[in-house]
Design a protein around this motif. Structure first.
Motif, PDB file in Angstrom:
ATOM      1  N   PRO A 281       0.818  -1.220   0.000  1.00 54.23           N
ATOM      2  CA  PRO A 281       0.000   0.000   0.000  1.00 54.23           C
ATOM      3  C   PRO A 281       0.850   1.267   0.000  1.00 54.23           C
ATOM      4  O   PRO A 281       0.504   2.256  -0.663  1.00 54.23           O
ATOM      5  N   LEU A 282       1.978   1.247   0.734  1.00 53.33           N
ATOM      6  CA  LEU A 282       2.858   2.412   0.758  1.00 53.33           C
ATOM      7  C   LEU A 282       3.546   2.603  -0.595  1.00 53.33           C
ATOM      8  O   LEU A 282       3.742   3.742  -1.048  1.00 53.33           O
ATOM      9  N   ALA A 283       3.916   1.502  -1.240  1.00 59.01           N
ATOM     10  CA  ALA A 283       4.630   1.592  -2.513  1.00 59.01           C
ATOM     11  C   ALA A 283       3.756   2.118  -3.642  1.00 59.01           C
ATOM     12  O   ALA A 283       4.271   2.454  -4.710  1.00 59.01           O
ATOM     13  N   ARG A 284       2.455   2.198  -3.409  1.00 54.83           N
ATOM     14  CA  ARG A 284       1.598   2.873  -4.389  1.00 54.83           C
ATOM     15  C   ARG A 284       1.854   4.378  -4.372  1.00 54.83           C
ATOM     16  O   ARG A 284       1.488   5.080  -5.309  1.00 54.83           O
ATOM     17  N   GLN A 285       2.497   4.869  -3.297  1.00 51.53           N
ATOM     18  CA  GLN A 285       2.696   6.307  -3.141  1.00 51.53           C
ATOM     19  C   GLN A 285       4.160   6.734  -3.133  1.00 51.53           C
ATOM     20  O   GLN A 285       4.473   7.876  -3.495  1.00 51.53           O
ATOM     21  N   MET A 286       5.074   5.850  -2.699  1.00 48.38           N
ATOM     22  CA  MET A 286       6.452   6.272  -2.447  1.00 48.38           C
ATOM     23  C   MET A 286       7.381   5.071  -2.518  1.00 48.38           C
ATOM     24  O   MET A 286       6.929   3.915  -2.364  1.00 48.38           O
TER      25      MET A 286
END
Length: 409
Positions: A281-286
Motif C-alpha cells: 500500500p505504501l509503494a503505491r505512493q512512495m
C-alpha cells in the motif's frame, strides 16, 4: 477445594479476576459482577458453576466453547468484546503513563480467519484433531470452528484425514492452514516421514478439493496449484507456513490507517515487513525499503513487487531487527516508517526510532502491553500521538491489534 467468589474485573487475557485473601484469582469464562463457584489451583480457578450470572452473559455460539482454548469471550455479545478490547488498550497505555484518546475498535467479520494453526495427536488408532483444551496440553477434537473462513471450515474433514496419515505417537503434529486465491496452503510440522505411496494418496485427496499445496517440515510434498495471496493489488506467492495477517479485512483496515498517515512522505521503511501488508500500500505512493528477517518471506515480497505494475521502487533488506535494529544513520534515508514487531515488541528498534529524524511513524502491535512500553520510548524521543486505533482481528479471543500514528513534534 471448591469456593465461591465474586468476579470484579476482566484481565487483558480475558480471564475474570476475583480479589481474595490469597490475592487475585484468575477465572476463565467468568464475567465482572458474577458470583461463581470455582475449583482453585494456586492463582487460577476452574469455573464450576455460575451462581449469579451477569446481565451481559449470552449463550456461546460455538458448541466447543468452554473446552476449546481458541476463544475466550464468546459468553459476551460481539460488540461488547470490542468495547472490552478498547479498554485493554486504554489500560495498557495508562499503566505506561501514556495519556491518549483510544478510538472505537475496528472489527473484522467473525468468519474472517484465513490463517489458522491446528494440532493433532495420536493415541493408538485414534487421532484427535483441533485445538488445545483451555489451559491444557490435551487437544479438543473439533467438528466446527466459528472464526475460520468458510473454505477452511469446509475442508476440516480433508485436514483431519491428512493429520491422521501423518500423526505419530507421543509427538504433537501442527498444521498451519492458509487460504489463498487458488486453494489452501497446508504446512505440517512434526509429522511422520512421507513415503512416495503416501504422497500419491495426498495427491488423490487433493484433486477436486480445496488443497493447493502440502508441505512437511518445510519440504514440499505436493503442489496442485501455486498458492497466491493478493496484497493491495500485488500477488505474492507465500513460502510454506509464512506469517500473514490472520484476517484479510483486518490487514486491509490497518494498512489503510498506515498508508493514510504516511501519505506524502518521500521514502518509507517497513520494519518487520513480512509478506508486505504495509509495503505494497505504501509503494503505491512512495519508494519503500522492506526489512524482514525471514529470507523466504522477503524473497516472496520482492518477487511480487517485480511482477506488479504501478508501484514505486521496492527494495529489500534481510535483517534480524530484534538483534540488529536500524540505527539513526541508516534511517536518515527515510522520512516515514511503519514498525510491526512480534508479540514481545522491539525495544531496541524503538530506541533507534526515538533517536531518528523521521517525521512520521506508524506503530502496529498485537500486544498492547509491549506496544505501550515501546511507545513510551518513542514518545520520549520527541513524538506525539495523533491516533490510537484498536483492531479486532482475532474475533472472540482476547488478542487485540493496535495501530498508533505518531508525528515528530
Amino acid at each position: 477445594m471448591d469456593e465461591t467468589v465474586t468476579i470484579s474485573r476482566l484481565g487483558h487475557r480475558g480471564d475474570g479476576i476475583a480479589e481474595t485473601q490469597e490475592g487475585p484469582l484468575f477465572v476463565p469464562l467468568a464475567l465482572p459482577g458474577e458470583r461463581v463457584k470455582v475449583a482453585r489451583s494456586g492463582k487460577r480457578g476452574e469455573l464450576l458453576e455460575v451462581l449469579e450470572p451477569s446481565e451481559k452473559r449470552v449463550p456461546p455460539p460455538c458448541p466447543h466453547f468452554g473446552v476449546c482454548g481458541g476463544c475466550a469471550l464468546q459468553m459476551l455479545p460481539l460488540e461488547e468484546t470490542r468495547r472490552l478490547k478498547r479498554g485493554f488498550v486504554e489500560e495498557a497505555l495508562l499503566r505506561a503513563g501514556i495519556e491518549a484518546k483510544v478510538e472505537e475498535t475496528i472489527g473484522a467479520p467473525v468468519d474472517s480467519r484465513r490463517r489458522a494453526v491446528f494440532s493433532a495427536s495420536r493415541s493408538g488408532r485414534k487421532v484427535a484433531f483441533g485445538f488445545h483444551r483451555r489451559g491444557e496440553r490435551r487437544l479438543v477434537d473439533i467438528e466446527t470452528c466459528l472464526v475460520v473462513r468458510p473454505r477452511i471450515l469446509a475442508a476440516l474433514p480433508l485436514l483431519r484425514e491428512i493429520a491422521a496419515l501423518l500423526a505419530r505417537e507421543k509427538r504433537e503434529l501442527r498444521m498451519s492452514v492458509l487460504e489463498t486465491s487458488v486453494g489452501l496452503d497446508v504446512a505440517v510440522t512434526g509429522g511422520a516421514p512421507a513415503t512416495s505411496r503416501l504422497v500419491s494418496r495426498f495427491v488423490g485427496l487433493g484433486r477436486g478439493a480445496a488443497l493447493a499445496r502440502l508441505s512437511l517440515d518445510g519440504e514440499m510434498l505436493m503442489e496442485l496449484a501455486a498458492p497466491r495471496i493478493p496484497i493491495a493489488g500485488v500477488f505474492v506467492d507465500p513460502p510454506p507456513g509464512a506469517f500473514l495477517q490472520a484476517s484479510a479485512e483486518a490487514g486491509e483496515a490497518m494498512a489503510a490507517l498506515v498508508a493514510g498517515h504516511l501519505s506524502g512522505a518521500k521514502r518509507a521503511v517497513d520494519l518487520f515487513s513480512g509478506l508486505g501488508t504495509f509495503t505494497f500500500p505504501l509503494a503505491r505512493q512512495m519508494p519503500v525499503l522492506a526489512v524482514e528477517a525471514e529470507k523466504a518471506s522477503l524473497e516472496a515480497l520482492l518477487a511480487g513487487a517485480r511482477g506488479a505494475q504501478g508501484l514505486k521502487p521496492v527494495e529489500g533488506l534481510s535483517r534480524d531487527l530484534l538483534r540488529f535494529p536500524l540505527g539513526p544513520d541508516e534511517l536518515k534515508r527515510f522520512d516515514a516508517a511503519v514498525v510491526d514487531p512480534p508479540w514481545d515488541g522491539a525495544r531496541a528498534q524503538a530506541e533507534m526510532l526515538a533517536a531518528s529524524g523521521l517525521k512520521r511513524i506508524a506503530m502496529v502491535s498485537c500486544n498492547p502491553a509491549s506496544l505501550a512500553r515501546d511507545l513510551s520510548i518513542v514518545l520520549a524521543g520527541g513524538y506525539g500521538i495523533e491516533r490510537v486505533v484498536p483492531v479486532d482481528q482475532f474475533v472472540y479471543s482476547a488478542e487485540t491489534e493496535v495501530v498508533v500514528l505518531l508525528r515528530r513534534t
